[in-house]
Design an enzyme around this catalytic site. Structure first.
Site, PDB file in Angstrom:
ATOM      1  CD  GLU A 186      -3.274  -0.081   0.281  1.00 58.57           C
ATOM      2  OE1 GLU A 186      -2.971   0.980  -0.324  1.00 58.57           O
ATOM      3  OE2 GLU A 186      -4.400  -0.599   0.226  1.00 58.57           O
TER       4      GLU A 186
ATOM      5  CG  ASN B  28      -8.671   2.475   0.915  1.00 57.89           C
ATOM      6  OD1 ASN B  28      -7.527   2.524   1.352  1.00 57.89           O
ATOM      7  ND2 ASN B  28      -9.419   1.393   1.023  1.00 57.89           N
TER       8      ASN B  28
ATOM      9  CG  ASP C 170      -7.064   0.070  -2.049  1.00 56.79           C
ATOM     10  OD1 ASP C 170      -6.801   0.946  -1.201  1.00 56.79           O
ATOM     11  OD2 ASP C 170      -6.787  -1.127  -1.864  1.00 56.79           O
TER      12      ASP C 170
END
Length: 277
Positions: free
Chosen positions: A16, A145, A195
């Site tokens: 991430e 997100n 995301d």
């Protein structure tokens, strides 16, 4: 055909938050599940790793100062000394954890919280101000997100993966004030969920569709104007390189069986570089 290059194969369970910071030596990202902060060095291509005491949802550089969003709160972290200093723990004992976050163009660090498994809608959005004060900004998130800002910083974007939607808010860069939250893009017609995200110089929003094998580029009115097929099921976030023409994309292996990764998704869990021109 879009060019896709594997920059590092680190087998991230949940890669991430890619951040390009050449002054700090390269491209940074995290593996949330393994509690790792990583750096791909610009000079020699080596990979540095720092292990944190908790899962790290996101991080941001405020000048040379590194702020990390761990499960329990926001901390300053020294890359050299590997020391942590608590800055704010606004939801201590609540059963939530910090997730995605990013610095605005002035250096304020914004980060959201969520239920540890995303099973309940109990998340909020916080802003760590330049003076170190942490303020609550919004409630009611499932899985926050995809924080990003338009090139003129008048619009802030944030996705809620639980809603399968990306929201836009009016943004005042001078004060950090937000308002007029509205749906920017309904992604329910796309595979996967929205995301991490990034904006380009033309004002397009690029969003990783986790579980959908896609990067999606949105026009300023929220319509889809380009999709990029990826060789991985779980792209998780993206960040533009300094050239503005390529994107670093983090990925995850999650529950993909090893034999399936080997045969069909050898790039899963790696850091990718994708041509965005």
């Amino acid at each position: 055909m879009t060019s896709i290059e594997l920059m590092a194969q680190t087998g991230d369970v949940l890669g991430e938050c890619p951040v390009v910071h050449r002054a700090q030596g390269g491209v940074f990202w995290v593996d949330v599940e393994r509690r790792l902060l990583r750096r791909l060095r610009s000079d020699d291509g080596a990979i540095d790793e720092w292990t944190l005491p908790e899962k790290i949802g996101s991080f941001g550089f405020r000048g040379s100062q590194l702020v990390v969003a761990l499960e329990s709160g926001l901390y300053e972290f020294s890359l050299k000394e590997q020391g942590l200093r608590a800055v704010a723990t606004p939801e201590s004992g609540s059963g939530t954890r910090f997730n995605d976050g990013k610095c605005d163009p002035r250096g304020r660090f914004w980060a959201g919280t969520m239920h540890p498994t995303g099973a309940e809608r109990m998340g909020s959005l916080y802003c760590l101000e330049l003076d170190g004060q942490c303020r609550h900004a919004l409630s009611g998130f499932g899985i926050p997100n995809g924080l990003a800002w338009s090139p003129d910083a008048r619009t802030m974007y944030i996705a809620d993966s639980m809603d399968r939607a990306i929201y836009a808010l009016d943004y005042d860069l001078a004060t950090g004030a937000i308002g007029n939250r509205r749906v920017f893009a309904d992604t329910s017609g796309l595979p996967g969920v929205p995301d991490g995200a990034a904006t380009d110089d033309q004002g397009h929003l690029w969003s990783a569709q986790c579980g959908g094998w896609l990067l999606v580029r949105y026009a300023q009115d929220g319509t889809v104007d380009r999709t990029v097929d990826l060789p991985v099921q779980y792209p998780t976030s993206c960040a533009f390189d300094d050239d503005g023409l390529s994107l670093y994309v983090t990925t995850a292996i999650w529950d993909i069986p090893p034999e399936e990764r080997a045969m069909g998704q050898p790039l899963a869990g790696g850091l990718l570089r994708v041509d965005a021109s």
